[in-house]
Design an enzyme around this catalytic site. Structure first.
Site, PDB file in Angstrom:
ATOM      1  N   LYS A  49       1.291   9.844   5.762  1.00  0.00           N
ATOM      2  CA  LYS A  49       1.430   8.440   6.160  1.00  0.00           C
ATOM      3  C   LYS A  49       2.717   7.813   5.625  1.00  0.00           C
ATOM      4  O   LYS A  49       2.824   6.595   5.510  1.00  0.00           O
ATOM      5  CB  LYS A  49       0.183   7.660   5.717  1.00  0.00           C
ATOM      6  CG  LYS A  49      -1.114   8.220   6.332  1.00  0.00           C
ATOM      7  CD  LYS A  49      -2.308   7.294   6.135  1.00  0.00           C
ATOM      8  CE  LYS A  49      -3.536   7.868   6.854  1.00  0.00           C
ATOM      9  NZ  LYS A  49      -4.712   6.963   6.799  1.00  0.00           N
ATOM     10  N   LYS A  99       0.860  -1.182   0.000  1.00  0.00           N
ATOM     11  CA  LYS A  99       0.000   0.000   0.000  1.00  0.00           C
ATOM     12  C   LYS A  99       0.898   1.233   0.000  1.00  0.00           C
ATOM     13  O   LYS A  99       1.725   1.407   0.889  1.00  0.00           O
ATOM     14  CB  LYS A  99      -0.906  -0.003   1.231  1.00  0.00           C
ATOM     15  CG  LYS A  99      -1.821   1.220   1.298  1.00  0.00           C
ATOM     16  CD  LYS A  99      -2.825   1.088   2.439  1.00  0.00           C
ATOM     17  CE  LYS A  99      -3.719   2.309   2.531  1.00  0.00           C
ATOM     18  NZ  LYS A  99      -4.736   2.165   3.594  1.00  0.00           N
ATOM     19  N   LYS A 139      -2.174  -1.460  -3.816  1.00  0.00           N
ATOM     20  CA  LYS A 139      -3.048  -0.286  -3.735  1.00  0.00           C
ATOM     21  C   LYS A 139      -2.224   0.986  -3.743  1.00  0.00           C
ATOM     22  O   LYS A 139      -1.233   1.042  -3.018  1.00  0.00           O
ATOM     23  CB  LYS A 139      -3.845  -0.400  -2.434  1.00  0.00           C
ATOM     24  CG  LYS A 139      -4.748   0.774  -2.155  1.00  0.00           C
ATOM     25  CD  LYS A 139      -5.459   0.547  -0.852  1.00  0.00           C
ATOM     26  CE  LYS A 139      -6.236   1.782  -0.492  1.00  0.00           C
ATOM     27  NZ  LYS A 139      -6.787   1.709   0.839  1.00  0.00           N
TER      28      LYS A 139
HETATM   29  N1  LIG Z   1      -8.304   1.482   3.477  1.00  0.00           N
HETATM   30  C1  LIG Z   1      -8.936   2.137   2.374  1.00  0.00           C
HETATM   31  C2  LIG Z   1      -8.195   3.394   1.976  1.00  0.00           C
HETATM   32  O1  LIG Z   1      -7.255   3.748   2.649  1.00  0.00           O
HETATM   33  C3  LIG Z   1      -8.514   4.237   0.784  1.00  0.00           C
HETATM   34  C4  LIG Z   1      -9.259   3.625  -0.326  1.00  0.00           C
HETATM   35  C5  LIG Z   1      -9.646   4.618  -1.401  1.00  0.00           C
HETATM   36  O2  LIG Z   1      -9.061   5.690  -1.530  1.00  0.00           O
HETATM   37  O3  LIG Z   1     -10.560   4.300  -2.169  1.00  0.00           O
END
Ligand SMILES: NCC(=O)CCC(=O)O
Ligand SMILES: [Mg+2]
Length: 331
Positions: A223, A200, A254
């Site tokens: 973050k 992430k 992600k």
């Molecule tokens: N745990 C989910 C996120 O941090 C964000 C998801 C998004 O921006 O769609």
């Protein structure tokens, strides 16, 4: 690789007819590959819209089953629940995360009763519950790793006991997958799966999500001390390797579209189920361009989603999931 040469070989031959195009397609996309993120809010009545994400809403518990019904009927295998926690329930420790009556737990119980066959994915991290907006607890201004993991373990148990099928830790603390797996197992929750947000990235594409959860403006700092640097790729493989080692059943990359190279590398290196999250900023970017008539909506949705599959993703978390499933059904 044998490529052939022109004019004996004409690659356009297989593209000439719709049926051959279908017949030689290398990648398939169906509802099976779609996971729908759902925003839950406190209170009842009509769903409220998320301004930065045209077409996306937050629903109260009284409308949740009706909201989800289409997704179930269209064959979407699982949804991911995200709670918009009321501001008065947020505090520095994120203690609402451990309340068995919190929004996500109430939603899980309700949905398991209504739709026993629908998979439920629970976000495990503290940012929906902390007033500073970080994913863990702060000690001297730093997100404390091991102390946060201890809280996440309890959060995972509470969610699993409420009916969440897949625990999805999105916090990026080191060692949380192992900690959560051991904690679940110690409670006999051996069937609860873990989909780790393994790679992430610290991304600007989460911006609209924070509005959806009402945490925009709350985040103090950024973050970058726990989420990954967008410059890194080898590091993503280490993150994924460690999470698999610690017991992740599936991993996630992600955001999605700017990180398809990572999806491909993870798929090739590990051959484990890898999911990609087409996040809020990607949705906002596409949906806004579509609303302005700059992009064709149907083709845009399906092209981005097949792109994830082509990169090696088992599936995609996308706010377009229901619309895409409808498009795929109607052909
Ligand atoms: N745990 C989910 C996120 O941090 C964000 C998801 C998004 O921006 O769609
Ligand atoms: Mg990690």
């Amino acid at each position: 690789m044998i490529t052939g040469s022109f004019p004996t070989t004409r690659l356009r031959r297989n593209r000439r007819d719709a049926w051959t195009r279908r017949m030689v397609a290398e990648t398939a996309l169906s509802a099976d590959h779609l996971i729908w993120p759902v925003f839950i809010r406190d209170g009842s009545g009509d769903p409220t819209s998320v301004n930065s994400m045209p077409g996306v809403v937050r629903v109260g518990l009284d409308r949740l089953a009706a909201h989800v019904e289409d997704a179930v009927k269209l064959g979407i295998p699982a949804i991911a629940l995200f709670p918009a926690t009321p501001a008065e329930l947020k505090n520095p420790e994120g203690s609402e995360a451990l309340n068995p009556e919190n929004l996500i737990c109430q939603s899980a119980r309700l949905l398991k009763r209504e739709f026993p066959e629908l998979g439920l994915i629970g976000d495990v991290a503290l940012d929906p519950y902390t007033d500073h907006g970080h994913d863990g607890v702060l000690r001297d201004g730093y997100v404390a790793n091991d102390e946060s993991v201890a809280v996440l373990e309890r959060q995972a148990i509470i969610q699993a006991e409420a009916g969440i099928d897949i625990i999805a830790p999105s916090d990026m603390m080191d060692g949380r997958i192992g900690g959560i797996r051991a904690a679940l197992d110690a409670e006999g929750l051996i069937h609860t799966k873990i989909m780790s947000y393994a790679a992430k990235y610290a991304s600007c594409f989460y911006g609209p999500f924070r509005e959806a959860l009402g945490s925009q403006g709350a985040l103090k700092g950024d973050k970058k001390t726990y989420q990954m640097n967008p410059a890194n790729s080898d590091e993503a493989l280490r993150e994924v390797a460690m999470d698999i080692e610690e017991g992740a059943d599936m991993v996630m990359v992600k955001p999605g579209m700017p990180y398809l190279d990572i999806v491909r590398r993870v798929h090739d290196a590990f051959r484990v189920p890898v999911f990609a999250y087409q996040v809020s900023g990607e949705y906002a970017m596409l949906a806004t361009a579509m609303e302005l008539g700059l992009l064709d909506r149907e083709r845009g949705i399906l092209e981005t989603l097949i792109g994830f599959r082509r990169a090696g993703a088992s599936g995609v978390l996308t706010y377009f999931a229901v619309e895409a499933a409808r498009l795929l059904k109607s052909g």
